[in-house]
Design an enzyme around this catalytic site. Structure first.
Site, PDB file in Angstrom:
ATOM      1  N   CYS A  60      42.828  77.036 -26.969  1.00 12.18           N
ATOM      2  CA  CYS A  60      44.241  76.707 -27.094  1.00 12.18           C
ATOM      3  C   CYS A  60      44.591  76.762 -28.577  1.00 12.18           C
ATOM      4  CB  CYS A  60      44.515  75.295 -26.596  1.00 12.18           C
ATOM      5  SG  CYS A  60      43.936  75.004 -24.920  1.00 12.18           S
ATOM      6  N   ARG A 120      46.118  82.635 -28.838  1.00 15.21           N
ATOM      7  CA  ARG A 120      45.086  81.697 -28.381  1.00 15.21           C
ATOM      8  C   ARG A 120      45.414  81.049 -27.043  1.00 15.21           C
ATOM      9  NH1 ARG A 120      41.561  80.129 -32.328  1.00 15.21           N
ATOM     10  NH2 ARG A 120      41.038  78.308 -31.082  1.00 15.21           N
ATOM     11  N   ASN A 161      41.958  71.109 -28.022  1.00 18.88           N
ATOM     12  CA  ASN A 161      41.447  72.421 -27.626  1.00 18.88           C
ATOM     13  C   ASN A 161      39.981  72.217 -27.295  1.00 18.88           C
ATOM     14  OD1 ASN A 161      40.638  75.105 -27.461  1.00 18.88           O
ATOM     15  ND2 ASN A 161      40.596  75.380 -29.696  1.00 18.88           N
ATOM     16  N   GLU A 193      27.981  99.571 -17.786  1.00 18.73           N
ATOM     17  CA  GLU A 193      28.915  98.873 -18.680  1.00 18.73           C
ATOM     18  C   GLU A 193      28.840  99.442 -20.105  1.00 18.73           C
ATOM     19  OE1 GLU A 193      31.426  97.188 -18.457  1.00 18.73           O
ATOM     20  OE2 GLU A 193      31.663  95.918 -20.207  1.00 18.73           O
ATOM     21  N   GLU A 243      35.757 103.925 -23.113  1.00 19.50           N
ATOM     22  CA  GLU A 243      37.037 103.235 -23.210  1.00 19.50           C
ATOM     23  C   GLU A 243      37.585 103.180 -24.635  1.00 19.50           C
ATOM     24  OE1 GLU A 243      36.430  99.175 -21.968  1.00 19.50           O
ATOM     25  OE2 GLU A 243      38.528  98.935 -21.456  1.00 19.50           O
ATOM     26  N   HIS A 256      17.769 113.328 -10.321  1.00 18.21           N
ATOM     27  CA  HIS A 256      18.541 113.953  -9.238  1.00 18.21           C
ATOM     28  C   HIS A 256      19.813 114.623  -9.759  1.00 18.21           C
ATOM     29  CE1 HIS A 256      15.867 112.213  -6.273  1.00 18.21           C
ATOM     30  NE2 HIS A 256      15.960 111.057  -6.928  1.00 18.21           N
TER      31      HIS A 256
HETATM   32  O1  M6R Z   1      41.513  91.503 -15.453  1.00 20.14           O
HETATM   33  P1  M6R Z   1      40.441  92.165 -14.657  1.00 20.14           P
HETATM   34  O2  M6R Z   1      39.073  91.637 -14.910  1.00 20.14           O
HETATM   35  O3  M6R Z   1      40.765  92.192 -13.191  1.00 20.14           O
HETATM   36  O4  M6R Z   1      40.465  93.686 -15.139  1.00 20.14           O
HETATM   37  C1  M6R Z   1      39.654  94.639 -14.534  1.00 20.14           C
HETATM   38  C2  M6R Z   1      39.584  95.900 -15.359  1.00 20.14           C
HETATM   39  O5  M6R Z   1      40.862  96.439 -15.553  1.00 20.14           O
HETATM   40  C3  M6R Z   1      38.935  95.655 -16.718  1.00 20.14           C
HETATM   41  O6  M6R Z   1      37.661  95.103 -16.603  1.00 20.14           O
HETATM   42  C4  M6R Z   1      38.826  96.978 -17.503  1.00 20.14           C
HETATM   43  O7  M6R Z   1      37.911  97.824 -16.894  1.00 20.14           O
HETATM   44  C5  M6R Z   1      38.409  96.648 -18.939  1.00 20.14           C
HETATM   45  N1  M6R Z   1      39.332  97.233 -19.852  1.00 20.14           N
HETATM   46  C6  M6R Z   1      37.041  97.114 -19.272  1.00 20.14           C
HETATM   47  O8  M6R Z   1      36.691  96.817 -20.587  1.00 20.14           O
END
Ligand code: M6R
Length: 608
Positions: free
Chosen positions: A2, A29, A98, A481, A488, A504
């Site tokens: 917070c 925050r 907080n 991930e 990303e 494969h």
């Molecule tokens: O808010 P959420 O966790 O539901 O969002 C899901 C995805 O949009 C989110 O994890 C997205 O893949 C991220 N930008 C990944 O870093």
């Protein structure tokens, strides 16, 4: 997380204006509710952020001092009654907080037995009542505040005020940041320096376990045991934006570095070490139903979906419940077979992702038990599911999800303990997992100390356009991930694969220009991942490998090695993902990209 801002001055400034203007820079925050208290004018609280609060504040709302707050809910819905400041029964003590008070239920019960009544569901409300109780005995605000602070357990950043001494403010810190601003005839308390900077650049950073007593012309720093500390103000050169990011260039790095604290906050008050189980308030009311389910379907998107994949392995291995993980966008449009003995578990940082929300609605239509693991208190998913568990990770600002993923994995581990101990998990197994969970924050700190080496590595590989990430079993989702993070924010081609699946298909891509990042900790599939690395090496592919401290094999076959501390297999993703997050961060930074706001993406995807 917070935002706290407090002011006391004797130079004619209107505290209400100072506080409302300052709160704006703390909006990152928390933004679900806001409030302000000025001793001469009273209190105003509202759901929403600073804009909503400003609209409610009348022109004659003025005074020389006051405290203000922006909330990011942890305990209690984001409503007006749960917004801060909170007050004592006699309305003399006012507090903004907080953090999370671990022993709030115990203290609340004790205070109720002494005649106190509470008007909110917030853990923070016990603080002013506790100070009120001590004030009866000590007849001195400072002594009463210290006595109360010594009674509470958990994390706190606090600012408090007593109507009887309106120009005095007391601040305290334990795990949640507090900065003191030192101006001419004015003093400030804030969660970071950003709201203080328009007034002064002189600040004192409180350390954990410290308290500060402020009046317009003086500030004293004490330890919780009342011994005085000499601390000269320092002059900071940051601008407001840098202050919000804790001096880091991007929110993404700040959020990655928060991992140890996030793990502690997610577990706070929930892990029962001596019984080898967990107490998850949100699951209490469906405890009986949870005993009866025979299947779990996890629905989620993006990074949250990958956390779900780790959850599948945890829950199946230790609770023996069959688990499927589905992209929420797929689940909602096919004809899933679901019944009242199925629990459909949504994982979502925002709690607003449309596909995940619709998947939960579909599950409800089919009479499934609906559950959530959500970070944002009061979000749509939490209002529509039957029950759920909050992450307590604090707001995540960077579009790339990092600390939320870590906290999702911790909640899944806590849920596994809960469901497992309802079924086949022995107390001894439960205790081992609980003990290892407890050690994670320290191990994460050790990994983060290696940040510079990972930065160097990311720079070394940053000219590549393609990347393969490999992992197996619990660390297969970690490889996915790692690839997602790199795609990303760096806009390069990165694929995550199960190490056993590589032969494969993906192996055909490998040559000297196509590096592989292999996740190879000491676990039950270590040798298998090693053999996948060898296959890459045989095709001249460069290899970065992550393995466990003390390993001597991986360095013989990989070009570069990252070592992480040992933990049990089911928890290893919580440690192993961090170097991959840092790698993606420094890779994108090296390319000069807008790390926190990657092109074409939004933080919360509320459209199809
Ligand atoms: O808010 P959420 O966790 O539901 O969002 C899901 C995805 O949009 C989110 O994890 C997205 O893949 C991220 N930008 C990944 O870093």
């Amino acid at each position: 997380m917070c935002g706290i801002f407090a002011y006391t001055g004797s130079n004619g400034k209107n505290a209400a204006k100072v506080l409302l203007d300052g709160l704006v820079s703390l909006e990152y925050r928390g933004y679900d509710s806001a409030g302000i208290f000025i001793p001469e004018a009273g209190v105003i609280k509202t759901p929403g952020a600073v804009g909503a609060l400003r609209k409610k504040v009348p022109k004659n709302f003025k005074g020389k001092s006051g405290i203000a707050h922006l909330r990011w809910a942890t305990h209690g819905e984001p409503t007006e009654k749960n917004a801060h400041p909170h007050w004592s029964g006699d309305k003399e003590i006012w507090v903004v907080h907080n953090g999370i008070i671990e022993n709030w239920q115990e203290l609340r019960a004790k205070l109720i037995s002494k005649g106190h009544t509470f008007v909110s569901d917030s853990d923070s409300e016990i603080i002013p009542h506790l100070v009120e109780e001590h004030l009866k005995k000590h007849k001195n605000f400072e002594k009463a505040a210290l006595a109360a602070l010594n009674e509470i357990r958990g994390t706190f950043g606090i600012a408090m005020q007593y109507k009887g001494e309106p120009d005095k403010l007391i601040a305290a810190r334990m795990g949640s940041p507090i900065v003191i601003g030192v101006g001419k005839n004015e003093r400030f308390i804030a969660s970071d320096a950003s709201p203080i900077l328009p007034h002064t650049k002189k600040v004192v950073f409180l350390e954990d376990g410290e308290v500060a007593i402020l009046t317009p012309d003086k500030h004293t720093v004490l330890k919780l045991n009342a011994t005085k500390i000499q601390r000269e103000p320092e002059e900071i050169e940051w601008n407001a934006e840098q202050a919000q990011k804790g001096g880091h260039e991007h929110f993404m790095l700040k959020e990655i570095l928060e991992a140890p604290l996030v793990v502690e906050d997610t577990m706070r008050g929930r892990l029962i070490l001596n019984k080898g189980t967990s107490k998850l308030g949100g699951l209490d009311k469906v405890e009986k139903k949870l005993k009866e389910i025979d299947r779990i379907i996890i629905v989620a998107c993006g990074t949250a979906y990958l956390a779900g994949l780790v959850g599948e392995y945890m829950i199946e291995e230790f609770a023996g419940i069959p688990v499927e993980v589905e992209l929420a966008s797929e689940f909602r449009y096919r004809k899933p077979v679901v019944n009242k003995r199925t629990a459909v578990l949504a994982i979502s940082q925002s709690g607003e992702t449309l596909d995940t929300l619709e998947a939960i609605r579909e599950a409800k239509r089919q009479n499934a038990l609906t559950l959530g693991i959500v970070n944002t208190v009061g979000s749509t998913i939490t209002r529509e599911d039957d029950s759920g568990v909050y992450n307590h990770a604090g707001p995540e600002i960077s579009v790339a999800s990092t600390k939320a993923f870590i906290s999702q994995l911790v909640v899944l581990a806590l849920m596994t303990l809960f469901l497992g101990r309802q079924r086949k998990m022995t107390a001894a197994q439960g205790k081992e997992i609980a003990r290892e969970l407890k050690k994670l924050p320290g191990k994460l700190k050790a990994i983060l100390e290696n940040e510079k080496a990972i930065e160097t590595l990311a720079k070394k590989y940053s000219h590549h356009r393609d990347f393969l990430f490999l992992g197996r079993k619990y660390n297969y989702p970690v490889a996915l991930e790692g690839a997602l993070k790199l795609k990303e924010i760096s806009y390069i081609h990165a694929e995550g694969y199960g190490a056993g699946e590589m032969k494969h298909g993906p192996l055909a891509m490998i040559d000297e220009n196509f590096p592989t990042f292999a996740v190879a900790p000491h676990d039950s599939v270590y040798e298998k991942v090693l053999s996948a690395i060898q296959q890459v090496r045989a095709r001249k592919g460069p290899v970065i490998a992550l393995t466990t401290e003390g390993d001597s094999e991986v360095q013989k076959i990989a070009d570069d090695v990252i070592y992480v501390p040992q933990t049990i297999e089911m928890l290893s993703p919580i440690l192993n993902v961090v170097p991959l997050q840092l790698f993606a961060y420094y890779f994108a930074k090296e390319k000069g990209l807008n790390v926190d706001r990657p092109r074409n993406l939004a933080k919360s995807v509320t459209v199809e």
